[in-house]
Enzyme design. Structure first.
Site, PDB file in Angstrom:
ATOM      1  N   SER A   1     -34.252  42.369  35.076  1.00 32.75           N
ATOM      2  CA  SER A   1     -35.009  42.552  33.831  1.00 32.75           C
ATOM      3  C   SER A   1     -36.497  42.753  34.104  1.00 32.75           C
ATOM      4  CB  SER A   1     -34.837  41.332  32.925  1.00 32.75           C
ATOM      5  OG  SER A   1     -33.477  41.091  32.666  1.00 32.75           O
TER       6      SER A   1
HETATM    7  N1  SAH Z   1     -30.482  37.803  35.639  1.00 30.44           N
HETATM    8  C1  SAH Z   1     -30.400  39.004  36.456  1.00 30.44           C
HETATM    9  C2  SAH Z   1     -30.224  40.250  35.614  1.00 30.44           C
HETATM   10  C3  SAH Z   1     -28.824  40.664  35.685  1.00 30.44           C
HETATM   11  S1  SAH Z   1     -28.259  42.043  34.752  1.00 30.44           S
HETATM   12  C4  SAH Z   1     -31.575  39.123  37.392  1.00 30.44           C
HETATM   13  O1  SAH Z   1     -32.490  38.295  37.329  1.00 30.44           O
HETATM   14  O2  SAH Z   1     -31.566  40.034  38.220  1.00 30.44           O
HETATM   15  C5  SAH Z   1     -26.827  41.299  34.041  1.00 30.44           C
HETATM   16  C6  SAH Z   1     -25.786  40.788  34.996  1.00 30.44           C
HETATM   17  O3  SAH Z   1     -24.745  40.221  34.223  1.00 30.44           O
HETATM   18  C7  SAH Z   1     -25.120  41.851  35.869  1.00 30.44           C
HETATM   19  O4  SAH Z   1     -25.256  41.511  37.218  1.00 30.44           O
HETATM   20  C8  SAH Z   1     -23.664  41.822  35.414  1.00 30.44           C
HETATM   21  O5  SAH Z   1     -22.746  42.070  36.466  1.00 30.44           O
HETATM   22  C9  SAH Z   1     -23.527  40.415  34.890  1.00 30.44           C
HETATM   23  N2  SAH Z   1     -22.436  40.190  33.936  1.00 30.44           N
HETATM   24  C10 SAH Z   1     -22.008  40.974  32.924  1.00 30.44           C
HETATM   25  N3  SAH Z   1     -21.005  40.379  32.257  1.00 30.44           N
HETATM   26  C11 SAH Z   1     -20.786  39.185  32.862  1.00 30.44           C
HETATM   27  C12 SAH Z   1     -19.880  38.101  32.627  1.00 30.44           C
HETATM   28  N4  SAH Z   1     -19.001  38.116  31.637  1.00 30.44           N
HETATM   29  N5  SAH Z   1     -19.951  37.038  33.454  1.00 30.44           N
HETATM   30  C13 SAH Z   1     -20.844  36.994  34.462  1.00 30.44           C
HETATM   31  N6  SAH Z   1     -21.728  37.969  34.725  1.00 30.44           N
HETATM   32  C14 SAH Z   1     -21.701  39.059  33.934  1.00 30.44           C
END
Ligand code: SAH
Length: 218
Positions: free
Chosen positions: A63
């Site tokens: 993000s």
């Molecule tokens: N917090 C992260 C941003 C990640 S983007 C950072 O600091 O880099 C969102 C993430 O959520 C992705 O990696 C995606 O694979 C994950 N995601 C999506 N649906 C999910 C679920 N149901 N359970 C766990 N992770 C999930």
């Protein structure tokens, strides 16, 4: 942490984050100290402190710095909390949370991202983060309840399991909406039930899984 990006990180905090109204000193200090460039792919290191999200592989993104700071501030962490993050991704948000709370549990669906994040977090010396692989749309009941839950992917509607895993006065920060429009929401467990507030419009990748978006719908 001392490194060659220290100055540019300071500019990120003053120009993108403090200027937009994030003012909690502990949050600003965490944003100043965690080396964000370590969490982005090496070819993107020079953009690591810019004012936008960055692809981290597998269609996912880290993000925008301001959004990380804002969501963190909304949890109002004081240092003694147990926090749950859904969507580990690069591990950057987990590192910020781990700098401000006692323990962090973070759940990621894609094993490859989780493993990469785990490696970086260990290299940086974080020892209060528990990595989990699985469907975070159902929370992580084994370690519940949590003082704070932060979801870093957009849910179609509020997952009841996440509300259920909040402790008294616990807060849930979550983007809710579809590809076209999402709102960052804060939910707090109070004696009479839950309070809720809409914060700002946001743009996240989809939350998948049982209480998330299903293939074809997004
Ligand atoms: N917090 C992260 C941003 C990640 S983007 C950072 O600091 O880099 C969102 C993430 O959520 C992705 O990696 C995606 O694979 C994950 N995601 C999506 N649906 C999910 C679920 N149901 N359970 C766990 N992770 C999930």
């Amino acid at each position: 942490m001392k490194d060659e990006f220290e100055h540019i990180r300071e500019l990120m905090v003053s120009n993108q984050i403090a200027r937009r109204g994030v003012d909690a000193p502990r949050v600003l200090e965490a944003m100043r100290s965690v080396p964000r460039h370590r969490f982005v792919p090496s070819e993107s290191q020079n953009y690591a402190y810019d004012d936008f999200p960055i692809p981290i592989g597998q269609g996912q993104t880290i993000s925008q710095p301001y959004i990380v700071a804002l969501m963190t501030q909304l949890l109002q962490l004081e240092g003694d909390e147990k926090v749950l993050e859904i969507g580990t991704g690069s591990g950057y948000q987990a590192a910020i949370l781990a700098s401000l709370a006692k323990t962090v549990h973070t759940v990621e669906m894609l094993p490859e991202l989780s493993e990469r994040a785990d490696k970086i977090l260990a290299e940086l010396g974080f020892s209060n983060i528990h990595m989990h692989i699985g469907d975070g749309s159902l929370g992580w009941p084994k370690a519940a309840p949590y003082h704070g839950i932060l979801v870093t992917a957009a849910a179609p509607k509020l997952p009841q399991a996440l509300l259920d895993q909040l402790s008294e006065n616990g807060k849930l920060v979550i983007p809710v909406g579809d590809r076209g429009s999402q709102v960052l929401q804060v939910w707090e467990r109070v004696q009479a039930g839950f309070n809720h507030e809409d914060i700002i419009p946001v743009a996240f990748v989809p939350l998948r899984g049982e209480s998330g978006w299903h293939d074809g719908d997004w």
